[in-house]
Design a protein around this motif. Structure first.
Motif, PDB file in Angstrom:
ATOM      1  N   SER A  22      -8.453   0.975  -1.317  1.00  0.00           N
ATOM      2  CA  SER A  22      -9.052  -0.572  -1.708  1.00  0.00           C
ATOM      3  C   SER A  22      -7.946  -1.471  -1.552  1.00  0.00           C
ATOM      4  N   ARG A  23      -6.599  -1.262  -1.688  1.00  0.00           N
ATOM      5  CA  ARG A  23      -5.432  -2.115  -1.702  1.00  0.00           C
ATOM      6  C   ARG A  23      -5.020  -2.069  -0.287  1.00  0.00           C
ATOM      7  N   ALA A  24      -4.663  -3.137   0.390  1.00  0.00           N
ATOM      8  CA  ALA A  24      -4.068  -3.483   1.425  1.00  0.00           C
ATOM      9  C   ALA A  24      -2.683  -2.736   1.930  1.00  0.00           C
ATOM     10  N   LYS A  25      -2.322  -2.099   2.863  1.00  0.00           N
ATOM     11  CA  LYS A  25      -0.899  -1.789   3.169  1.00  0.00           C
ATOM     12  C   LYS A  25      -0.183  -2.887   3.517  1.00  0.00           C
ATOM     13  N   VAL A  26       1.306  -2.808   2.959  1.00  0.00           N
ATOM     14  CA  VAL A  26       1.918  -3.680   3.290  1.00  0.00           C
ATOM     15  C   VAL A  26       2.971  -3.255   4.544  1.00  0.00           C
ATOM     16  N   PRO A  27       3.308  -4.029   5.384  1.00  0.00           N
ATOM     17  CA  PRO A  27       4.710  -3.840   6.418  1.00  0.00           C
ATOM     18  C   PRO A  27       5.751  -3.231   5.744  1.00  0.00           C
ATOM     19  N   LEU A  28       6.162  -2.113   6.139  1.00  0.00           N
ATOM     20  CA  LEU A  28       7.524  -1.615   5.804  1.00  0.00           C
ATOM     21  C   LEU A  28       8.676  -1.865   6.443  1.00  0.00           C
ATOM     22  N   LYS A  29       9.846  -1.881   5.923  1.00  0.00           N
ATOM     23  CA  LYS A  29      10.972  -2.094   6.664  1.00  0.00           C
ATOM     24  C   LYS A  29      11.286  -1.013   7.728  1.00  0.00           C
ATOM     25  N   PRO A  30      11.996  -1.155   8.633  1.00  0.00           N
ATOM     26  CA  PRO A  30      12.658  -0.179   9.702  1.00  0.00           C
ATOM     27  C   PRO A  30      13.385   1.053   8.809  1.00  0.00           C
ATOM     28  N   GLY A  31      12.734   2.011   9.167  1.00  0.00           N
ATOM     29  CA  GLY A  31      13.593   3.272   8.304  1.00  0.00           C
ATOM     30  C   GLY A  31      12.986   3.588   7.087  1.00  0.00           C
ATOM     31  N   ARG A  32      11.942   3.155   6.776  1.00  0.00           N
ATOM     32  CA  ARG A  32      11.113   3.452   5.486  1.00  0.00           C
ATOM     33  C   ARG A  32       9.743   4.105   5.919  1.00  0.00           C
ATOM     34  N   SER A  33       9.424   4.814   6.805  1.00  0.00           N
ATOM     35  CA  SER A  33       8.420   5.447   7.081  1.00  0.00           C
ATOM     36  C   SER A  33       8.207   6.814   6.291  1.00  0.00           C
ATOM     37  N   LEU A  34       7.008   7.295   6.312  1.00  0.00           N
ATOM     38  CA  LEU A  34       6.862   8.731   5.720  1.00  0.00           C
ATOM     39  C   LEU A  34       7.888   9.640   5.941  1.00  0.00           C
ATOM     40  N   MET A  35       8.097   9.880   7.272  1.00  0.00           N
ATOM     41  CA  MET A  35       9.116  10.671   7.677  1.00  0.00           C
ATOM     42  C   MET A  35      10.636  10.373   7.114  1.00  0.00           C
TER      43      MET A  35
END
Length: 509
Positions: A22-35
């Motif tokens: 129910s919360r919106a995702k926010v853009p993540l900085k480069p190099g901050r992915s799940l992987m």
């Protein structure tokens, strides 16, 4: 009723992912992915600041760590230093800060109970919360939270009996109108688990069986009296002295949110290309599982990726939208169909796409709060879907047009970017021609110059045009699903147009 420009029908397209938050995702900085986060947790870096020590944390100590640059959170009695995770959190730093320096269990359960935080944050573990001793009033013992959710006389119970070749476990739910969708049974490695869903509670029979049984089982349900029979076939025709050893949650009735998700391994039996980036996955349930996903509910898929457990929600669909409104029967066991868009940079969907026929993936029991009765008492049904939000509408359409005779109108307003993004377009258009109650309206935000249909995005004026009661006092249900901003805007527009909260259902996990 068909309400689209006359033109050739393209091949049907499909994609799906339930609105998981129910919360919106926010853009993540480069190099901050799940992987990237998984790599950091395996780098050997001290993420707790305690150099590998585990400590006992008091409430006062926890409260001190309530800043972005020093943030501890408690979940189910365990304390985590989530400071290094801040920039990797898809929901943004502000969401984590809501629980900073405090017990975030309730907030976590509201937003994404399905996430395996123990795996994701294992390198951030600070330690356990210190337990405060609670003195019971003199002469009284602390109350056990077992079978305490209903009056004693209405509490479910169970029994068992045997023949030379069969074991029958009988659950007396003491509830009326128990149907197959409310009964979930699994038998894995001699462990029998039978769960009965009772509104927001669940009753569980969970036993390590005394002897081995065959793989297939049968479930008989006497709906009107609420009796459920689980029939197991003995591997050896010997007399059992007992059903088995009760497990920790055996014979308990608790809230479903306190139960935790249960998974079983399902085999991938087919993977069919639907479009260039979308595939239909057919998963076969084990013979030792009895499970039916109710209309409007979703399941979770679980994969181990780079040593970390990753979980995502998906809404099962029909293998196609049958024009005779009959769900196709599947030979060889029950199947779950998932239509999934494969994202080029999506860690989870890329792993799914690399599964081979015959591989296994863990599938949870169904979750969701949608009730069929909301449709059964309605006269006008409006479905607002954007892109991936179409999937919950598939079974809902089938149910509404098949089993709800009081419905006068069923209208789908389907928002997409381009024509190529429209899911199951030909089936929807054929359905509109076949059933005069059903109308479909496609709305594109990035149409070509040849598009003669509606264009734009969700707006108050557009909803005012298409969402209208068939009569002044018609009972209306409006279901909406899509990206979080779409859903939130749509709900607000509908309220501004005078529709009540009770008339609106927003799908989310």
């Amino acid at each position: 009723m068909l309400n689209v420009p006359p033109q050739a029908f393209p091949a049907p397209a499909s994609q799906q992912r339930v609105a998981a938050d129910s919360r919106a995702k926010v853009p993540l900085k480069p190099g901050r992915s799940l992987m990237d986060w998984i790599r950091l947790t395996k780098s050997g870096k001290d993420l707790t600041g305690l150099k590998g020590r585990l400590i006992e944390v008091t409430e006062d100590e926890l409260a001190k760590h309530n800043k972005k640059e020093d943030c501890w959170i408690c979940i189910r009695g365990f304390v985590y230093n989530v400071t290094p995770y801040m920039e990797y959190h898809p929901g943004g730093e502000d969401e984590l800060m809501k629980a900073a320096g405090s017990d975030g269990t309730d907030l976590f359960d509201q937003v994404h109970r399905w996430v395996n935080y123990e795996s994701m944050l294992k390198e951030c573990l600070v330690g356990r919360m210190a337990v405060k001793p609670i003195a019971a009033p003199k002469g009284m013992l602390p109350e056990k939270k077992v079978l305490g959710a209903s009056a004693k006389g209405l509490t479910p119970s169970y029994d068992w009996f045997q023949t030379d070749s069969l074991i029958t476990v009988v659950i007396y739910t003491k509830q009326k109108d128990v149907n197959a969708e409310l009964v979930i049974v699994d038998c894995q490695d001699k462990q029998l688990r039978g769960e009965i869903i009772m509104d927001d509670h669940s009753y569980l029979v969970e036993v390590d069986l005394d002897h081995a049984v065959q793989e297939d089982l049968a479930v008989n349900i006497a709906e009107k009296v609420g009796k459920v029979e689980i029939i197991l076939k003995k591997k050896d025709n010997i007399h059992w002295k007992m059903l088995g050893r009760p497990l920790e949650s055996h014979n308990t009735l608790i809230k479903r949110t306190g139960r935790g998700l249960f998974y079983r391994k399902c085999k991938l039996v087919s993977k069919t290309e639907v479009t260039h980036d979308t595939k239909l996955f057919c998963l076969m349930l084990p013979k030792s599982t009895h499970l039916s996903v109710p209309t409007g509910q979703h399941v979770y898929l679980k994969q181990i990726i780079a040593g970390t457990e990753v979980v995502k929600p998906y809404t099962p669909v029909l293998p196609f939208l049958p024009l005779d409104f009959k769900e196709p029967s599947c030979h060889g066991g029950a199947h779950v169909y998932l239509m999934i868009k494969i994202y080029s940079c999506g860690l989870f969907t890329q792993a799914l796409d690399h599964l081979q026929i015959g591989d296994y993936i863990s599938v949870s029991s169904p979750e969701g709060n949608f009730k069929k009765s909301q449709v059964q008492t309605s006269e006008d049904l409006f479905l607002l879907a954007a892109g991936t939000g179409f999937t919950p509408m598939v079974k809902l359409l089938n149910f509404a047009l098949t089993e709800v005779s009081c419905l006068r109108t069923v209208k789908l307003i389907f928002f997409n970017k381009t024509e190529d993004d429209i899911l199951w377009r030909s089936q929807l258009e054929q359905l509109a021609l076949k059933d005069e109650r059903f109308e479909v309206q496609f709305v594109l935000s990035q149409p070509t110059k040849d598009w003669v249909g509606k264009h734009g995005k969700i707006s108050s004026s557009l909803l005012c045009e298409f969402v209208k009661r068939s009569r002044k006092d018609s009972k209306v249900l409006i279901c909406i699903c899509g990206p979080t901003p779409f859903t939130e805007q749509g709900v607000q527009y509908l309220k501004d147009l005078g529709y009540s909260q009770e008339e609106i259902h927003a799908f989310s996990a």
